[in-house]
Design an enzyme around this catalytic site. Structure first.
Site, PDB file in Angstrom:
ATOM      1  N   LYS A   1     -12.201   0.194   6.660  1.00  0.00           N
ATOM      2  CA  LYS A   1     -12.808  -0.441   5.493  1.00  0.00           C
ATOM      3  C   LYS A   1     -14.068  -1.226   5.883  1.00  0.00           C
ATOM      4  O   LYS A   1     -15.087  -0.632   6.104  1.00  0.00           O
ATOM      5  CB  LYS A   1     -11.765  -1.321   4.807  1.00  0.00           C
ATOM      6  CG  LYS A   1     -10.442  -0.567   4.513  1.00  0.00           C
ATOM      7  CD  LYS A   1     -10.582   0.453   3.413  1.00  0.00           C
ATOM      8  CE  LYS A   1      -9.452   1.478   3.341  1.00  0.00           C
ATOM      9  NZ  LYS A   1      -8.108   0.975   3.154  1.00  0.00           N
TER      10      LYS A   1
ATOM     11  N   TYR B   1       0.850  -1.201   0.000  1.00  0.00           N
ATOM     12  CA  TYR B   1       0.000   0.000   0.000  1.00  0.00           C
ATOM     13  C   TYR B   1       0.891   1.260   0.000  1.00  0.00           C
ATOM     14  O   TYR B   1       1.801   1.384   0.830  1.00  0.00           O
ATOM     15  CB  TYR B   1      -0.871  -0.071   1.256  1.00  0.00           C
ATOM     16  CG  TYR B   1      -1.746   1.114   1.547  1.00  0.00           C
ATOM     17  CD1 TYR B   1      -2.844   1.423   0.747  1.00  0.00           C
ATOM     18  CD2 TYR B   1      -1.509   1.918   2.661  1.00  0.00           C
ATOM     19  CE1 TYR B   1      -3.672   2.492   1.042  1.00  0.00           C
ATOM     20  CE2 TYR B   1      -2.331   2.993   2.968  1.00  0.00           C
ATOM     21  CZ  TYR B   1      -3.411   3.274   2.154  1.00  0.00           C
ATOM     22  OH  TYR B   1      -4.217   4.336   2.449  1.00  0.00           O
TER      23      TYR B   1
HETATM   24  C1  LIG Z   1      -6.863   1.768   3.372  1.00  0.00           C
HETATM   25  C2  LIG Z   1      -5.687   0.947   3.608  1.00  0.00           C
HETATM   26  C3  LIG Z   1      -4.755   1.293   4.596  1.00  0.00           C
HETATM   27  C4  LIG Z   1      -4.846   2.572   5.388  1.00  0.00           C
HETATM   28  O1  LIG Z   1      -5.993   2.648   6.155  1.00  0.00           O
HETATM   29  P1  LIG Z   1      -6.616   4.055   6.646  1.00  0.00           P
HETATM   30  O2  LIG Z   1      -7.613   3.627   7.665  1.00  0.00           O
HETATM   31  O3  LIG Z   1      -7.245   4.677   5.447  1.00  0.00           O
HETATM   32  O4  LIG Z   1      -5.513   4.862   7.205  1.00  0.00           O
HETATM   33  C5  LIG Z   1      -3.694   0.458   4.802  1.00  0.00           C
HETATM   34  N1  LIG Z   1      -3.518  -0.651   4.064  1.00  0.00           N
HETATM   35  C6  LIG Z   1      -4.390  -1.018   3.109  1.00  0.00           C
HETATM   36  C7  LIG Z   1      -4.148  -2.262   2.320  1.00  0.00           C
HETATM   37  C8  LIG Z   1      -5.500  -0.229   2.845  1.00  0.00           C
HETATM   38  O5  LIG Z   1      -6.345  -0.590   1.875  1.00  0.00           O
END
Ligand SMILES: *Cc1c(COP(=O)(O)O)cnc(C)c1O
Length: 387
Positions: free
Chosen positions: A205, A108
């Site tokens: 998410k 990421y």
């Molecule tokens: C969205 C995401 C993050 C970061 O998460 P946030 O809550 O937006 O800071 C980290 N790793 C992956 C794979 C992601 O999809």
């Protein structure tokens, strides 16, 4: 807490970590908003065996940590104010000045930036490795390697890593392994059971599930690591607001049905796209033509809500036009919410080693809970806009 271990996960998640039923008790844990916690006697301030201060969480945080441990078979969890903070907390818990860190090329973007542009300033060297390296990672491990960072499938490009092979090579040299397990929600991949030491999630998410808050979690496979992460979190001063912890706990109650619907929609859309002549490549590991399909089938029990595809014989400008032609899919980052999203990946796609040589522009879809036939209709509109 009653013993729900004999039940399937979706039953456990509906019932565990809730207040005991009494005479007219609420179904859910109450939100206690607190910075200061009060004591009756001064001598209790420094006991250390009871909560001392709001930053360390209240009951709702404990309930949430319990359910995260249950999700992954973890021995302890630390909550963070975002998913990125969970990633950086986990890393900072393991590395020290002079160390060498191995980072998958499929990481990421913001975590990649943290390692390459921040950790280098405090004396930690990051080396990028090919996500397909498998057990050959052994040859990259140095005496000062303390951490191997994994992400499977890779962000945007969906490479599947050979987790047990990498875990075995790491264990032989006493190197800690951490996986960013956000994609699977811990529902379709259980990395701790495959030998990985720590699993991190953006709880923003699927667990938040409604695109209205940020949170993260670090789940450790041993009590030792869990203590280390909790101590680092105390040093740094991470905390998660009780209201946000409550919303994540609330999301946990329904995460299975929401996830399953988005997962099946994503697969249906991926299959539909893979049959179109104007699509070059569909990057969804559940499709038999995905190059890592066999690894995926071995280690995962299902998919998730996101996948990518490339447009055939088209440019980045066409990808922009395609996305602008969509109506239901929102244009925005993230996934796991109730609403579907689309992004063109080109401008943020950074890779050092794995030369993908995509023949067309890469588009990532994140499926929400809308009817799949409406989403397919929407995609047709996108294709009409560029045909
Ligand atoms: C969205 C995401 C993050 C970061 O998460 P946030 O809550 O937006 O800071 C980290 N790793 C992956 C794979 C992601 O999809």
């Amino acid at each position: 807490m009653s013993d729900y271990s004999k039940y399937s996960p979706q039953t456990r998640f509906a019932h565990m970590a809730r207040p005991k039923a009494g005479l007219g008790t609420p179904v859910n844990t109450s939100i206690q908003r607190a910075s200061t916690l009060l004591f009756e006697r001064a001598e209790d301030l420094y006991r250390g065996d009871v909560r001392g201060y709001g930053r360390h969480g209240v009951e709702v945080h404990d309930n949430l940590k319990d359910i995260f441990c249950e999700l992954e078979g973890g021995k302890g969890a630390s909550l963070t104010p975002s998913g990125l903070a969970a990633c950086t907390l986990a890393i900072m818990s393991i590395v020290k000045a002079g160390d060498h860190l191995l980072l998958t090329d499929s990481t990421y973007g913001p975590v990649r930036n943290f390692c390459l542009n921040y950790l280098n300033t405090i004396g930690v060297e990051t080396e990028i490795y090919d996500p397909h390296i498998g057990g050959n990672i052994e040859s990259l491990i140095r005496d000062n390697t303390s951490l191997i960072w994994l992400e499977s499938p890779g962000s945007l490009t969906f490479e599947i890593q050979n987790l047990p092979a990498i875990a075995t090579a790491a264990k032989a040299r006493d190197v800690t392994t951490i996986i960013d397990n956000t994609w699977s929600g811990g529902i379709t991949l259980k990395p701790l059971s495959l030998g990985i030491d720590i699993s991190v999630h953006s709880a923003t998410k699927y667990f938040g599930g409604h695109s209205d808050l940020l949170a993260g979690v670090v789940i450790s496979g041993s009590e030792n690591l869990a203590k280390k992460v909790a101590q680092t979190s105390k040093y740094i001063g991470h905390s998660l607001a009780a209201d946000d912890a409550y919303q994540i706990l609330r999301g946990m109650r329904t995460v299975f049905p929401r996830f399953q619907q988005a997962e099946s929609t994503a697969l249906e859309l991926a299959q539909w796209l893979s049959e179109r002549s104007d699509v070059e490549l569909v990057l969804h590991p559940a499709l038999p033509e995905h190059p890592d399909h066999a690894l995926w089938a071995r280690d995962f029990t299902g998919g998730a809500c996101t996948f990518s595809f490339t447009l055939k014989d088209k440019t980045e400008a066409h990808a922009v036009k395609f996305i602008n032609g969509l109506n239901i899919f929102g244009i925005g980052y993230s996934y796991g919410g109730f609403e579907s999203l689309a992004i063109h990946c080109g401008p943020q796609l950074k890779r050092s080693l794995s030369k993908q040589n995509f023949k067309g522009p890469l588009v990532r879809l994140a499926c929400g809970v809308e009817a799949s036939k409406d989403l397919i209709h929407d995609l047709k509109q996108g294709f009409n806009a560029i045909s």
